[in-house]
Write an enzyme that holds these catalytic residues in place. Structure first.
Site, PDB file in Angstrom:
ATOM      1  N   GLU A  24      32.807 -37.816 -16.246  1.00  0.00           N
ATOM      2  CA  GLU A  24      32.721 -38.451 -15.131  1.00  0.00           C
ATOM      3  C   GLU A  24      31.552 -39.667 -15.293  1.00  0.00           C
ATOM      4  OE1 GLU A  24      30.346 -37.274 -11.703  1.00  0.00           O
ATOM      5  OE2 GLU A  24      30.377 -35.373 -12.359  1.00  0.00           O
ATOM      6  N   LYS A 158      26.253 -26.956  -7.695  1.00  0.00           N
ATOM      7  CA  LYS A 158      24.915 -27.028  -7.633  1.00  0.00           C
ATOM      8  C   LYS A 158      24.196 -26.196  -6.418  1.00  0.00           C
ATOM      9  CE  LYS A 158      26.117 -31.251  -7.703  1.00  0.00           C
ATOM     10  NZ  LYS A 158      26.360 -32.741  -7.610  1.00  0.00           N
TER      11      LYS A 158
HETATM   12  N1  PSU Z   1      26.666 -33.038 -10.877  1.00  0.00           N
HETATM   13  C1  PSU Z   1      25.493 -33.817 -11.122  1.00  0.00           C
HETATM   14  N2  PSU Z   1      25.231 -34.835 -10.454  1.00  0.00           N
HETATM   15  C2  PSU Z   1      25.895 -35.622  -9.563  1.00  0.00           C
HETATM   16  C3  PSU Z   1      27.288 -34.842  -9.510  1.00  0.00           C
HETATM   17  C4  PSU Z   1      27.385 -33.795 -10.146  1.00  0.00           C
HETATM   18  O1  PSU Z   1      24.635 -32.963 -11.697  1.00  0.00           O
HETATM   19  O2  PSU Z   1      25.557 -36.673  -9.031  1.00  0.00           O
HETATM   20  C5  PSU Z   1      28.248 -35.684  -8.606  1.00  0.00           C
HETATM   21  C6  PSU Z   1      29.496 -35.366  -9.148  1.00  0.00           C
HETATM   22  O3  PSU Z   1      30.319 -36.840  -9.135  1.00  0.00           O
HETATM   23  C7  PSU Z   1      30.404 -34.857  -7.940  1.00  0.00           C
HETATM   24  C8  PSU Z   1      29.760 -35.204  -6.683  1.00  0.00           C
HETATM   25  O4  PSU Z   1      31.775 -34.918  -7.995  1.00  0.00           O
HETATM   26  O5  PSU Z   1      28.367 -35.433  -7.164  1.00  0.00           O
HETATM   27  C9  PSU Z   1      29.772 -34.597  -5.481  1.00  0.00           C
HETATM   28  O6  PSU Z   1      29.567 -35.405  -4.388  1.00  0.00           O
HETATM   29  P1  PSU Z   1      29.917 -35.019  -2.813  1.00  0.00           P
HETATM   30  O7  PSU Z   1      29.105 -33.950  -2.781  1.00  0.00           O
HETATM   31  O8  PSU Z   1      29.508 -36.086  -2.020  1.00  0.00           O
HETATM   32  O9  PSU Z   1      31.390 -34.713  -2.833  1.00  0.00           O
END
Ligand code: PSU
Ligand code: MN
Length: 304
Positions: A24, A158
């Protein structure tokens, strides 16, 4: 059909039927600070090559879907200002209007499926946020896992999320959650959590077989492989818990919502751990890249 711009490396790998691992780009633009973001992105790509597969970092650049970024593209994206954070809801709009955006887990899965790539490595997936019972903040990543057939290797979700609720939603959606080499669901910066993982596997070959079996059954959706951060790189969860709580309180006080929540929390935790969260993040992404390469090789019948 939309046009895909393949990197030379990914184009050659597709022609030769070599194993490919999707990556990604939101982790580059929104997840890590410059300049470490581009160093890490290049390092993770190299880890995949060293493990016998070809990396395909996804992004939308000036309205074109890129599958695999050339080194120059990656550097430019890592420094660009105001890059959109693309998920299922806004990827097509970005393509249609000539925009530039980084792909989240959800958008990367969509791009990978479109390009015929079945394995994807990242850091952590999005999930159910703390307080979701009032904010309704549940990442589109979870629904993507339920409908797009890509195996995603992450270090769990996370620890800023509500992990128990995240596992409940994944169960409801029928997403297999497979811990690699341990019984517990890992918590991103920490290898262990009090939560049991629903499934456990100990080899890339078994994970590849399970992926192929889902395909044979005609099941939509992918698998989440929860790969624990190497023990020597982790931050113990009791040390992290108060920092996460204070970051969450800050986010609430500043009324951060929607797409802004995850990048805001990551940045606050980075500051409050004096950069240690980033060191751990780098170690776990690299670890996930190596496992994903093994799964991709096993899927293409190239495991040793
Ligand atoms: N993992 C990380 N840093 C990030 C992300 C994941 O260590 O920035 C990103 C990924 O792209 C994941 C997104 O899909 O955060 C999720 O965002 P949200 O909670 O807004 O869906
Ligand atoms: Mn969200």
């Amino acid at each position: 059909m939309i046009d895909i711009h393949y990197s030379a490396e990914v184009r050659a790998a597709k022609d030769a039927d070599q194993p490919i691992v999707a990556l990604e780009s939101t982790i580059i633009t929104h997840g890590m600070p410059y300049p470490q973001n581009i160093e890490v992105a290049a390092q993770v790509e190299q880890d995949i090559r060293d493990s016998g597969a070809v990396p395909a970092t996804m992004a939308v650049i000036n309205g074109t879907l890129h599958v695999g970024l050339e080194a120059d593209d990656l550097k430019a994206l890592g420094q660009a200002q105001g890059v959109a954070k693309l998920s299922r809801a806004d990827m097509a709009a970005c393509l249609a209007t000539g925009g530039t955006g980084a792909t989240t887990v959800a958008a990367t899965m969509i791009a990978a499926q479109y390009a015929g790539i079945e394995v994807f490595a990242t850091g952590g997936i999005g999930g159910v946020h703390q307080g979701a019972e009032t904010s309704f903040d549940i990442s589109a990543d979870l629904h993507e896992l339920a409908q797009t057939p890509v195996t995603v290797v992450a270090a769990g979700a996370k620890a800023i999320l509500d992990l128990a609720k995240t596992l409940e939603v994944l169960e409801t959606l029928g997403v297999p959650v497979i811990a690699f080499g341990q019984d517990e669901f890992p918590a991103f910066w920490s290898a262990r959590s009090p939560l049991a993982a629903p499934l456990r596997m100990d080899s890339a070959e078994d994970i590849a077989k399970a992926h192929a079996t889902r395909r044979a059954l005609g099941l939509p959706g992918g698998q989440l492989i929860a790969n624990p951060i190497p023990a020597e790189d982790q931050i113990p969860s009791d040390e992290l818990a108060p920092i996460i709580a204070s970051a969450q309180a800050d986010a609430d006080a500043h009324r951060i919502t929607g797409k802004g929540v995850t990048p805001y929390l990551l940045q606050r935790i980075y500051e409050q751990t004096k950069g240690r969260s980033l060191t751990a993040n780098i170690a776990l992404v690299r670890n996930n890249a190596r496992l994903a390469a093994g799964i991709a090789r096993a899927l293409s019948g190239q495991s040793d």
